[in-house]
Design an enzyme around this catalytic site. Structure first.
Site, PDB file in Angstrom:
ATOM      1  N   HIS A 191      43.676  33.141 -36.220  1.00 20.58           N
ATOM      2  CA  HIS A 191      43.559  32.835 -37.649  1.00 20.58           C
ATOM      3  C   HIS A 191      42.334  33.486 -38.272  1.00 20.58           C
ATOM      4  CE1 HIS A 191      46.766  29.908 -36.883  1.00 20.58           C
ATOM      5  NE2 HIS A 191      47.117  30.314 -38.090  1.00 20.58           N
ATOM      6  N   ARG A 298      49.432  29.076 -46.930  1.00 21.39           N
ATOM      7  CA  ARG A 298      48.894  28.254 -45.826  1.00 21.39           C
ATOM      8  C   ARG A 298      47.935  27.210 -46.412  1.00 21.39           C
ATOM      9  NH1 ARG A 298      48.700  33.565 -43.018  1.00 21.39           N
ATOM     10  NH2 ARG A 298      49.705  33.360 -41.005  1.00 21.39           N
ATOM     11  N   GLU A 433      59.028  28.870 -35.124  1.00 16.87           N
ATOM     12  CA  GLU A 433      57.906  29.517 -34.455  1.00 16.87           C
ATOM     13  C   GLU A 433      57.680  28.969 -33.047  1.00 16.87           C
ATOM     14  OE1 GLU A 433      54.283  28.977 -36.702  1.00 16.87           O
ATOM     15  OE2 GLU A 433      54.872  27.011 -37.402  1.00 16.87           O
ATOM     16  N   ASP A 457      53.069  32.481 -33.732  1.00 16.71           N
ATOM     17  CA  ASP A 457      53.183  31.413 -32.741  1.00 16.71           C
ATOM     18  C   ASP A 457      54.368  31.639 -31.812  1.00 16.71           C
ATOM     19  OD1 ASP A 457      51.023  29.607 -33.020  1.00 16.71           O
ATOM     20  OD2 ASP A 457      51.793  29.076 -34.990  1.00 16.71           O
ATOM     21  N   CYS A 504      57.462  35.515 -41.591  1.00 18.72           N
ATOM     22  CA  CYS A 504      56.146  35.429 -42.232  1.00 18.72           C
ATOM     23  C   CYS A 504      55.009  35.626 -41.247  1.00 18.72           C
ATOM     24  CB  CYS A 504      55.995  34.125 -43.002  1.00 18.72           C
ATOM     25  SG  CYS A 504      56.053  32.676 -41.957  1.00 18.72           S
TER      26      CYS A 504
END
Ligand code: PEP
Ligand code: MG
Length: 581
Positions: A191, A298, A433, A457, A504
């Site tokens: 991230h 997010r 995911e 993920d 995404c």
């Protein structure tokens, strides 16, 4: 001159001096002191307390002057701690009775103290843990004669060198001062990498030991695309870099012209290109790159970037701003995806052994319904302001999806009873995911309006490779046939069920996967905004039949490397200028 190679995760080239951010974590050894040292330790502690009080008072004044009295009042809690007689008594008792050094006495007492705050259910108290930790660090630094390097004090632009950076710390970097980021840790889709990318700060991660090779003040060339970092470059390297930058500028200028053209294949299949954002202000940037909406907002960054748990109004304000900026185009708001590598201060002090497999994301929300409902109320309130859609992250069983939808329905009823408007037909999507969801996509298709494939993920859970760990970064690839089989399944199921499927995850922004994803039947990509022009260029250069042929061929390969080589060759054929170095 020395050359290091890491993983380029946010493009851009920077030539600038380094600033080495030293390890922030405090390590204070427990050393017993002799009786005759007690008075010296008491005196050291008293001095550190006095100096810290003076610093904080000055900080309070400055903050009140810059941002108003209310903001300055944040520091009252810090000052209160430094004057709290019970707490001061435990510091001195630690020295006198337990014969601790002043550092150890302070650290021990404050850590015990913070545990009481962590136990509180009220967010206000849990939020204060960060302040306690801050005081601990400040006092220990005073005792050890160190002053903190605060990024807020920077005068000149720098390349930040660090062992690791949390996503929230990355999000708070000042772009005008931090020109690039190079870190030892991290993988392509950590991230921290994603945030640097969306902030437009060139970044290289997975450099292993750059913190040992660079000292503050070294000149660096950082290439956030190739992942190359040159330490103290010679004249030849600087010259070569200049030529590279000129070519890049030309290429980017040519891409800008694509902004208002449709992302249509040569034979007319239209692909929707949406942008990923973390903060509402990024919408403008996404639209400027040609996004036709937002495919992933997010929302957890609202939690990570605020001092306290956001209330309904804070959620509402943020979402309303994003919806307004997006101006009638679609916007998919993803519910809270905290946990794993995204922690609020109070969670960070109560870690799980295996956080990526722990109580993260939708699990965390379903276990904290009060918190979840606050977000859903705000989300439903903005649903009447535009084309808003909601998406639940990391669903692992169909029951989880149903449960989340039930909570959403409860909140709708509550709002209805209160006479507050919301869109009762709000489209609900699921992020796919986790392999269990990708394999059983059929069961989820019946229960939602759209899918969004989270490859970041999905790759880590399919391959058992931590997406943020540089030691296994070479194993982390979307070109693995097992990952691709799952992606293909989700697209097929979604297309057959007539629900929209997007991707995404970062894979969608990698031009070497564009032909493949389009050939597999994907019609929507939601990606980091500055990748939109390049991906669009690929789409506009291909035929659907060719893309399908590429997809079939890829699925016949057994090895990731074969797939990567093949995709690179096919991409180079349609967009050779992206490969000119
Ligand atoms: C993903 O997992 O691909 C995704 C888009 O979500 P995040 O990166 O926020 O985990
Ligand atoms: Mg994810």
């Amino acid at each position: 001159m020395e050359i290091k190679k890491g993983i380029g995760v946010s493009t851009g080239v920077v030539v600038c001096q380094a600033l080495l951010l030293t390890e922030d974590e405090l390590r204070i050894g427990r050393r017993a002191i002799a009786a005759q040292e007690i008075e010296t330790e008491r005196q050291r502690l008293a001095n550190a307390l006095a100096a810290s009080r003076a610093d904080i008072r000055a900080l309070k004044e400055q903050t009140a002057h810059d941002f108003g009295r209310e903001t300055g009042a944040i520091f009252n809690f810090h000052l209160g701690l430094l004057d709290d007689p019970t707490l001061l008594d435990t510091f001195y008792q630690g020295i006198e009775k337990n014969r601790f050094t002043a550092e150890y006495a302070v650290s021990q007492s404050l850590r015990e103290y913070s545990k009481q705050f962590l136990k509180q259910t009220e967010a206000y108290f849990r939020d204060r843990v960060k302040d306690i930790y801050d005081i601990e660090r400040r006092l220990v630094n005073k005792l050890q004669g160190r002053e903190r390097v605060t990024l807020a004090d920077l005068k000149d632009p720098v390349v930040l060198i660090a062992h690791d950076l949390t996503p929230s710390r990355t999000a708070s970097l000042d772009k005008s001062k931090i020109k690039a980021v190079c870190i030892d840790a991290g993988g392509r889709t950590s991230h921290t990498a994603i945030i640097a990318n969306s902030m437009g700060i060139p970044a290289v991660v997975g450099l292993d030991d750059i913190t040992k090779e660079v000292t503050s003040g070294d000149l660096l060339i950082v290439n956030g695309h190739s992942g190359i970092v040159i330490i103290n470059p010679d004249a030849g390297a600087l010259e070569a870099n200049k030529r590279y930058e000129e070519r890049q500028a030309e290429f980017e200028a040519s891409l800008k012209q694509l902004r208002d053209l449709p992302a249509k294949t040569k034979d007319g299949t239209e692909i929707t290109l949406l942008g990923n954002i973390e903060f509402p202000y990024e919408v403008d940037n996404a639209l400027a790159y040609g996004a036709t909406g937002i495919g992933l907002y997010r929302t957890e960054f609202l939690y990570l970037s605020s001092e306290k748990e956001p209330d309904e109004e804070a959620h509402y304000q943020a979402y309303a701003e994003a919806v307004e900026k997006v101006g009638g185009r679609p916007i998919i708001i993803r519910t809270l995806d905290l946990g794993a590598d995204k922690y609020t201060p109070w969670q960070a002090r109560d870690p799980e052994d295996n956080p990526f497999l722990g109580c993260r994301s939708i699990r965390l929300c379903l276990a904290n319904l009060d918190m979840f409902k606050v977000q859903l109320r705000a989300l439903l309130r903005v649903s009447v302001l535009g084309d808003v859609r909601v998406m639940f992250p990391m669903v692992t069983t169909p029951m989880e999806l149903r449960h989340a939808k039930m909570v959403l329905k409860d909140v709708m009823e509550e709002l209805g009873e209160e006479g507050i408007a919301y869109n009762p037909y709000l489209p609900v999507g699921a992020m796919i995911e986790v392999p269990s969801a990708a394999l059983m996509a059929n069961s989820y298709a019946k229960a939602c309006d759209f899918f969004s494939i989270g490859t970041n993920d999905l790759i880590q859970y399919t391959l058992a490779v931590d997406r943020g760990n540089q030691k296994v970064a070479n194993l982390y690839t979307g070109a693995n046939p097992a990952v691709l089989a799952l992606i293909r399944n989700v697209i097929r199921v979604g297309n057959r069920a007539n629900i929209s499927v997007s991707c995404c995850g970062e894979l969608g922004a990698d031009i070497e996967f564009t032909i493949l994803l389009v050939g597999m039947g994907l019609k929507t990509l939601s990606i980091t905004p500055h990748s939109i022009p390049e991906v669009k260029k690929v789409i506009r250069s291909i035929n659907m039949a060719d893309a399908q042929r590429v997809a079939r061929r890829v699925m016949s390969f057994e090895h990731s490397q074969q797939i990567l080589n093949y995709l690179r060759d096919e991409t180079r054929k349609v967009i050779p200028e992206a490969y000119e170095d």
